[in-house]
Design a protein around this motif. Structure first.
Motif, PDB file in Angstrom:
ATOM      1  N   THR A 132       0.835  -1.320   0.075  1.00 28.48           N
ATOM      2  CA  THR A 132       0.064   0.018   0.075  1.00 28.48           C
ATOM      3  C   THR A 132       0.991   1.281  -0.140  1.00 28.48           C
ATOM      4  O   THR A 132       1.428   1.577   0.978  1.00 28.48           O
ATOM      5  CB  THR A 132      -1.060   0.037   1.133  1.00 28.48           C
ATOM      6  OG1 THR A 132      -1.627  -1.276   1.234  1.00 28.48           O
ATOM      7  CG2 THR A 132      -1.851   1.132   1.199  1.00 28.48           C
ATOM      8  N   ASP A 133       1.352   1.810  -1.055  1.00 31.47           N
ATOM      9  CA  ASP A 133       1.896   3.006  -1.379  1.00 31.47           C
ATOM     10  C   ASP A 133       1.331   3.779  -2.679  1.00 31.47           C
ATOM     11  O   ASP A 133       1.023   3.281  -3.662  1.00 31.47           O
ATOM     12  CB  ASP A 133       3.174   2.404  -1.864  1.00 31.47           C
ATOM     13  CG  ASP A 133       4.093   3.601  -2.478  1.00 31.47           C
ATOM     14  OD1 ASP A 133       3.721   4.544  -2.793  1.00 31.47           O
ATOM     15  OD2 ASP A 133       5.444   3.472  -2.063  1.00 31.47           O
ATOM     16  N   VAL A 134       0.923   4.988  -2.106  1.00 30.78           N
ATOM     17  CA  VAL A 134       0.063   5.685  -3.245  1.00 30.78           C
ATOM     18  C   VAL A 134       0.764   6.069  -4.403  1.00 30.78           C
ATOM     19  O   VAL A 134      -0.053   5.912  -5.387  1.00 30.78           O
ATOM     20  CB  VAL A 134      -0.348   7.181  -2.432  1.00 30.78           C
ATOM     21  CG1 VAL A 134      -0.998   7.935  -3.402  1.00 30.78           C
ATOM     22  CG2 VAL A 134      -1.156   6.900  -1.017  1.00 30.78           C
ATOM     23  N   GLY A 170      -3.664  -3.533   6.148  1.00 29.06           N
ATOM     24  CA  GLY A 170      -3.704  -2.426   5.429  1.00 29.06           C
ATOM     25  C   GLY A 170      -2.150  -2.332   4.671  1.00 29.06           C
ATOM     26  O   GLY A 170      -1.936  -1.224   4.038  1.00 29.06           O
ATOM     27  N   LYS A 171      -1.272  -3.417   4.977  1.00 35.59           N
ATOM     28  CA  LYS A 171       0.014  -3.535   4.300  1.00 35.59           C
ATOM     29  C   LYS A 171      -0.078  -3.616   2.923  1.00 35.59           C
ATOM     30  O   LYS A 171       0.905  -2.809   2.032  1.00 35.59           O
ATOM     31  CB  LYS A 171       0.541  -4.566   4.961  1.00 35.59           C
ATOM     32  CG  LYS A 171       2.042  -4.400   4.681  1.00 35.59           C
ATOM     33  CD  LYS A 171       2.882  -5.407   5.466  1.00 35.59           C
ATOM     34  CE  LYS A 171       4.584  -5.457   5.130  1.00 35.59           C
ATOM     35  NZ  LYS A 171       5.287  -6.423   5.757  1.00 35.59           N
ATOM     36  N   TYR A 172      -0.971  -4.177   2.370  1.00 38.34           N
ATOM     37  CA  TYR A 172      -1.160  -4.426   0.687  1.00 38.34           C
ATOM     38  C   TYR A 172      -2.311  -3.907   0.379  1.00 38.34           C
ATOM     39  O   TYR A 172      -3.341  -4.068   1.011  1.00 38.34           O
ATOM     40  CB  TYR A 172      -0.749  -5.993   0.658  1.00 38.34           C
ATOM     41  CG  TYR A 172       0.497  -6.772   0.751  1.00 38.34           C
ATOM     42  CD1 TYR A 172       1.542  -6.506   0.147  1.00 38.34           C
ATOM     43  CD2 TYR A 172       0.582  -7.121   2.317  1.00 38.34           C
ATOM     44  CE1 TYR A 172       2.976  -6.969   0.418  1.00 38.34           C
ATOM     45  CE2 TYR A 172       1.812  -7.466   2.696  1.00 38.34           C
ATOM     46  CZ  TYR A 172       3.039  -7.570   1.754  1.00 38.34           C
ATOM     47  OH  TYR A 172       4.001  -8.035   1.964  1.00 38.34           O
ATOM     48  N   LYS A 187      -7.896  -3.205   0.174  1.00 39.89           N
ATOM     49  CA  LYS A 187      -6.628  -3.029   1.208  1.00 39.89           C
ATOM     50  C   LYS A 187      -6.540  -4.321   2.015  1.00 39.89           C
ATOM     51  O   LYS A 187      -7.792  -5.055   2.120  1.00 39.89           O
ATOM     52  CB  LYS A 187      -6.729  -1.779   1.996  1.00 39.89           C
ATOM     53  CG  LYS A 187      -6.194  -0.634   1.388  1.00 39.89           C
ATOM     54  CD  LYS A 187      -5.948   0.488   2.345  1.00 39.89           C
ATOM     55  CE  LYS A 187      -5.472   1.505   1.907  1.00 39.89           C
ATOM     56  NZ  LYS A 187      -5.359   2.604   2.711  1.00 39.89           N
ATOM     57  N   SER A 188      -5.432  -5.064   2.169  1.00 44.58           N
ATOM     58  CA  SER A 188      -5.624  -6.077   3.034  1.00 44.58           C
ATOM     59  C   SER A 188      -6.178  -5.952   4.448  1.00 44.58           C
ATOM     60  O   SER A 188      -6.109  -4.600   4.795  1.00 44.58           O
ATOM     61  CB  SER A 188      -4.151  -6.813   3.042  1.00 44.58           C
ATOM     62  OG  SER A 188      -3.110  -5.907   3.823  1.00 44.58           O
TER      63      SER A 188
END
Length: 95
Positions: free
Chosen positions: A35-37, A62-64, A58-59
């Motif tokens: 998860t990186d904009v 929220g990491k992926y 999102k996972s």
């Protein structure tokens, strides 16, 4: 070595797509990315102006982020070209 393996994969994929699909056709891409904009926006930009429908999820922690992208393409070469473009984004996993 990695690029050779990739080319073999794409050759097999192209043959499978040409055998199993009537073109033009909708194609569903599935990717997982940290998860990186910036990375997510780069993937969105690759499919910009193609009429693609992009769904993000999102996972649990929220990491992926998973991206499901449905787009109408003319042929197997277009499918592979998009895979290669997305492959330039660091850390993307293609499913």
């Amino acid at each position: 070595m990695e690029s050779e393996k990739s080319e073999e994969f794409y050759i097999r994929l192209k043959a499978q797509l040409e055998e199993s699909t009537s073109w033009p056709s909708d194609y569903l891409y599935k990717f997982i990315v940290l998860t990186d904009v910036e990375k997510i926006n780069r993937i969105h930009d690759i499919f910009n102006n193609t009429g693609a429908v992009i769904e993000s999820k999102k996972s649990k922690n929220g990491k992926y982020t998973s991206l499901s992208i449905t787009v109408n393409l003319k042929n197997a070469e277009e499918v592979i070209a998009k895979y290669k473009e997305v492959g330039q984004v660091e850390g993307v996993i293609s499913l």
